[in-house]
Design an enzyme around this catalytic site. Structure first.
Site, PDB file in Angstrom:
ATOM      1  N   GLU A 451       0.914  -1.091  -0.049  1.00 25.55           N
ATOM      2  CA  GLU A 451      -0.026   0.029  -0.102  1.00 25.55           C
ATOM      3  C   GLU A 451       0.889   1.198   0.017  1.00 25.55           C
ATOM      4  O   GLU A 451       1.244   1.745  -1.179  1.00 25.55           O
ATOM      5  CB  GLU A 451      -0.826  -0.224   1.027  1.00 25.55           C
ATOM      6  N   GLU A 724      -1.919   0.530  13.384  1.00 25.57           N
ATOM      7  CA  GLU A 724      -2.958   1.149  12.617  1.00 25.57           C
ATOM      8  C   GLU A 724      -4.252   0.718  13.489  1.00 25.57           C
ATOM      9  O   GLU A 724      -5.059   1.550  13.272  1.00 25.57           O
ATOM     10  CB  GLU A 724      -3.039  -0.012  11.467  1.00 25.57           C
TER      11      GLU A 724
END
Length: 929
Positions: A451, A724
């Site tokens: 990502e 996260e």
């Protein structure tokens, strides 16, 4: 008493090169003289021209002379006059104009004529002849991909992964390098090692990933020579340049890693090998523009902390810190030996955990040449890792031969915070490390999996914290340039990622609002009114798209939203399933962006636009109040994020109602036993909403909570960066089953901005900290806090320390600032330059009665020692049961603790009773807060 003046040009301090012919100037006077003020300044150019400026302006002051010419070098000084008429002079600041006009760029992008594979690394070179003595030699170069520039085989500068990642269809950067010292009279070779980098990477999720920009990297270069006799020569890349894929770099990818074969490492820069054909490509590419932000560099190195042998017998290196970068090592062994390095952030079951990387291989392969000693370091890739699994190492692995090289954009550190609370100190350092790792060329979400994208929501949430910890004004202004370009190509909608490799965009609240929030933060923290004014059209276009998506000025409930992303109560596979209605989040951000647009328009001289935005914001507030506020002062979504948005975005302005909302916020925070229950949106706001309304005890309990979910839970699990998810790793050491799990994601670390502003008390009240509000909060459970922020107005220090029954408060105000002081027990006052201290009595905690099984749960949770004892016993018996008791109990009720433990086995309840009894007989049993 020492007083100095520091001068800088435009954005950069790491280089004399500027990207504009009219660089703005900034200076800071450093002095301890009480009450010092600037009354005038004189800017001196090459000791031959000057311009006098009346007043106190000293930040990003407009260039007062003629435009600079390309490659022109000037020396600037500034003289500053104080209130007594004394003049202070800075040292010299050398400035060089490093940009070319569009019509001056002649270089073509060149690439391999016949590549063997997609994204193939290659070497480009060109032989030149210097016919005489040079006065100046300036190389402008760019790449679709990343490259390393060499002259006669020598690497020219210390930047890596240059020129970085921009929105390639709209903007490509060029580097500017002085190579005069490297080009004596005679023959030389200009050379580049070129890698695909971000340009040839495949973007997308799982099987949908594909190349967006191009299949092959390329490079363009333009060398400007000026001889001592006054003649000039320009050498530009074209079809006469050479390109070969025969170098040591076999493959290279941001996600996959790199393969290097030193058996192929000949001296390609000086060899007289047959000519290598190059192809001219990229005819439709925009003309490169000059870099104005700092490049990526090697910032630090870390030694191996421990060599681990895993249960499967593999060798793993632990560097003790989750970083972003790559390994450099030296090794000797037989030719053809392959050393393979796999990277990971965490261990699971004693082995490196690669599942969170998804399709990113994060693997480097090095093939030995057989020489006495080979030295390896990748050039076109980077990894996010703490652990590196090594296989194929010849002989006994020597950890002293291996270093982890830390990479990030070379921003100057500006924020430091210290406390004697070890977990809170580590939390702060984790945020610093997460920012380092994710501020690499652009603000990314994560640095390790497939990502590493510029998510706009993450950036706007973290921008205040980022601008405190590092001078990221140029870095974020550079990214905003691409945001505006991608927004324009999306018809005014701000994409959720910038650069927008997804290709599509839809109005997503909290993400697209980066267009209004980030420029406003840069103006607030750096007094960069220029970036704010430049963003007005973007802000207006985004707000118009929000209103269009909402179906008019009012509630925004009509489009797909991320909501309070990663609410801890959301299932692992449904990150957007938050407790707060998406419409509350979206409507709140619509109002927030309208407010910010009104301020920006006023600053830019657009009073009509400012009035229009203010009127629209008032309409949204009324719609919000009517739809989401109940008659008894509650939000329709009875969750912390809803209350925090209503309060901190000023959706509700009536003082009585605001007090009711704050009270309810404190209630729902306690209801969850002071465990965090906010996602991306609510996390930066909830502590402000509590402390702004006097709920310091609740804020302390929330901040210092160590059970999941909380800010400190990851610290107790050994985290060295921000995760996260609140529970990226579960208490048993296993990784969250969610497909989206990163251990280096800065968004939830946005709490650090509150730590500087409210905990330490250093709050910017005017742009660039020219006005400071010093109103620190001495939270229970902490003994001290001190912060330093190196601002454009000078270095500010502030904080407090408990000493027995008293609190000592301290503040240092820099030369270009003044402060309003609001300390409990001290009369409100305004102070100027200087250092100050105050001593007040410490308010003792309210005594709490000893808890028993028959105490109300509301009383138990208010007693940190008692609550910890209960949960500790439950954890020892069954962590899942402990979590179940915590989540199903409303901790604001008067229900006896015994009733809340109805499903707990009798012997365990008896153990809890014994633990509470032991606490009740401890020293000072009623002062346990």
């Amino acid at each position: 008493m020492t007083t100095t003046v520091k001068l800088r040009a435009e954005y950069r301090e790491d280089s004399p090169w500027v990207a504009t012919a009219r660089p703005r100037l900034s200076w800071v006077v450093e002095t301890s003289e009480p009450g010092w003020v600037q009354t005038a300044a004189e800017v001196l150019l090459d000791d031959s021209r000057s311009a006098v400026l009346d007043g106190a302006d000293h930040v990003l002051v407009a260039w007062p002379f003629d435009d600079l010419l390309p490659r022109q070098e000037v020396t600037v000084r500034v003289r500053v006059r104080d209130g007594e008429g004394n003049w202070l002079e800075s040292g010299p600041c050398v400035i060089r104009f490093g940009a070319l006009d569009v019509d001056e760029w002649r270089a073509a992008f060149v690439a391999l004529a016949e590549p063997d594979a997609a994204a193939q690394p290659f070497i480009a070179r060109h032989r030149i002849h210097i016919s005489g003595e040079l006065v100046c030699a300036t190389m402008y170069w760019s790449a679709l991909g990343v490259a390393t520039f060499r002259v006669d085989g020598r690497v020219v500068d210390d930047a890596v992964l240059s020129p970085g990642w921009t929105s390639y269809p709209h903007r490509v950067l060029h580097e500017t390098v002085d190579v005069t010292a490297l080009l004596s009279a005679g023959d030389h070779t200009l050379g580049f090692e070129v890698f695909g980098g971000w340009y040839t990477e495949s973007y997308g999720f799982a099987d949908e990933a594909e190349r967006v920009y191009g299949d092959q990297p390329s490079v363009a270069a333009q060398l400007h020579l000026r001889y001592a006799d006054g003649t000039e020569e320009v050498i530009s890349s074209d079809g006469e340049w050479e390109a070969s894929g025969a170098g040591a770099f076999i493959t290279s990818g941001i996600y996959d890693g790199e393969k290097i074969d030193l058996r192929r490492a000949e001296d390609w820069w000086l060899t007289t090998a047959p000519r290598w054909p190059a192809a001219v490509v990229g005819a439709q590419q925009p003309v490169p523009v000059a870099r104005f932000s700092e490049p990526v560099r090697r910032i630090a190195e870390r030694e191996v902390l421990e060599v681990i042998t895993t249960p499967s017998g593999r060798t793993v290196l632990d560097f003790g810190q989750n970083i972003v970068g790559r390994l450099r090592f030296s090794v000797s062994g037989p030719a053809g030996t392959e050393v393979v390095i796999r990277h990971a952030e965490v261990l699971e079951d004693g082995e490196i955990a690669t599942r969170p990387l998804r399709r990113a291989a994060a693997t480097d392969t090095f093939i030995l040449s057989g020489s006495e000693r080979d030295v390896f370091e990748p050039s076109g890739t980077f990894h996010g890792f703490r652990y590196a699994e090594v296989s194929g190492w010849p002989g006994i692995l020597d950890p002293a031969a291996i270093r982890a090289v830390v990479l990030h954009s070379d921003m100057r550190r500006t924020g430091w915070l210290t406390t004697s609370h070890p977990l809170l100190q580590r939390l702060h350092e984790n945020v610093v490390w997460s920012m380092r790792g994710n501020f690499l060329a652009l603000p990314t979400d994560c640095p390790q999996r497939d990502e590493r994208l510029g998510w706009t929501g993450d950036a706007q949430i973290f921008a205040p914290t980022a601008s405190t910890l590092f001078d990221c004004n140029a870095f974020l202004a550079n990214w905003l340039t691409d945001l505006r370009l991608d927004q324009d190509s999306s018809g005014g909608v701000v994409p959720t990622i910038v650069p927008n490799v997804f290709g599509f965009a839809w109005p997503a609240a909290g993400w697209g609002d980066a267009a209004t929030i980030v420029p406003s933060v840069l103006e607030e923290r750096y007094a960069d009114e220029g970036v704010l004014v430049d963003s007005i059209a973007s802000m207006r276009a985004w707000v118009d798209k929000e209103i269009e998506a909402a179906g008019g000025v009012g509630l925004w409930e009509t489009t797909l939203q991320f909501g309070d992303w990663l609410d801890p109560s959301a299932p692992p596979d449904m990150a957007g399933a938050s407790k707060v209605a998406p419409g509350i989040v979206a409507t709140s951000y619509l109002c927030r962006s309208l407010d910010l647009l009104a301020v920006a328009a006023e600053r830019g001289g657009h009073s009509g636009g400012a009035q229009r935005a203010s009127a629209q914001a008032a309409q949204v507030r009324e719609a919000f109040r009517s739809a989401y506020l109940t008659a008894d002062g509650r939000m329709l979504s009875d969750a912390p994020t809803a209350y925090a948005l209503a309060l901190q975005f000023d959706l509700i302005t009536d003082d009585d109602v605001r007090r009711a909302l704050a009270s309810r916020l404190a209630h729902v925070v306690k209801r969850d036993a002071f465990h965090i229950s906010t996602g991306f949106i609510g996390t930066p706001l909830v502590l402000d909403a509590l402390t702004d309304h006097g709920y310091d005890r609740e804020a302390s309990a929330l901040l210092l909570q160590t059970r999941a979910p909380s800010w400190l839970y990851p610290v107790t699990m050994g985290a060295t960066t921000i995760w996260e998810r609140w529970d990226s790793m579960l208490p048993d050491g296993s990784i969250n089953p969610g497909e989206m799990t990163s251990f280096n994601h800065y968004a939830l670390g946005a709490v650090v901005d509150w730590m500087y502003r409210r905990l330490a008390g250093i709050t910017p009240e005017e742009p660039g900290y020219a006005g400071i509000r010093f109103a620190p909060v001495a939270l229970a459970g902490l003994d001290d806090i001190e912060a330093e922020v190196d601002t454009v107005s000078g270095r500010i220090r502030g904080g407090w320390r408990r000493r027995g029954a008293q609190i000592e408060w301290s503040l240092t105000v820099p030369a270009h600032a003044r402060a309003v002081v609001e300390i409990p027990g001290v009369e409100r006052q305004e102070v100027g330059t200087g250092s100050y201290s105050w001593v007040t009595d410490d308010e003792r905690p309210v005594p709490v009665a000893a808890s028993t099984l028959w105490s109300p749960v509301s009383a138990v949770v208010d007693d940190p020692a008692a609550y910890a004892a209960v949960m500790s016993v439950l954890d020892e018996h069954d962590p899942a049961l402990a979590d179940n008791v915590r989540r199903r109990t409303d901790w604001t009720l008067q229900t006896p603790l015994a009733a809340a433990l109805f499903s707990v086995p009798g012997p365990v309840v008896a153990q809890i009773a014994a633990s509470l009894e032991k606490i009740s007989h401890a020293e000072d049993p009623v002062m346990r807060e």
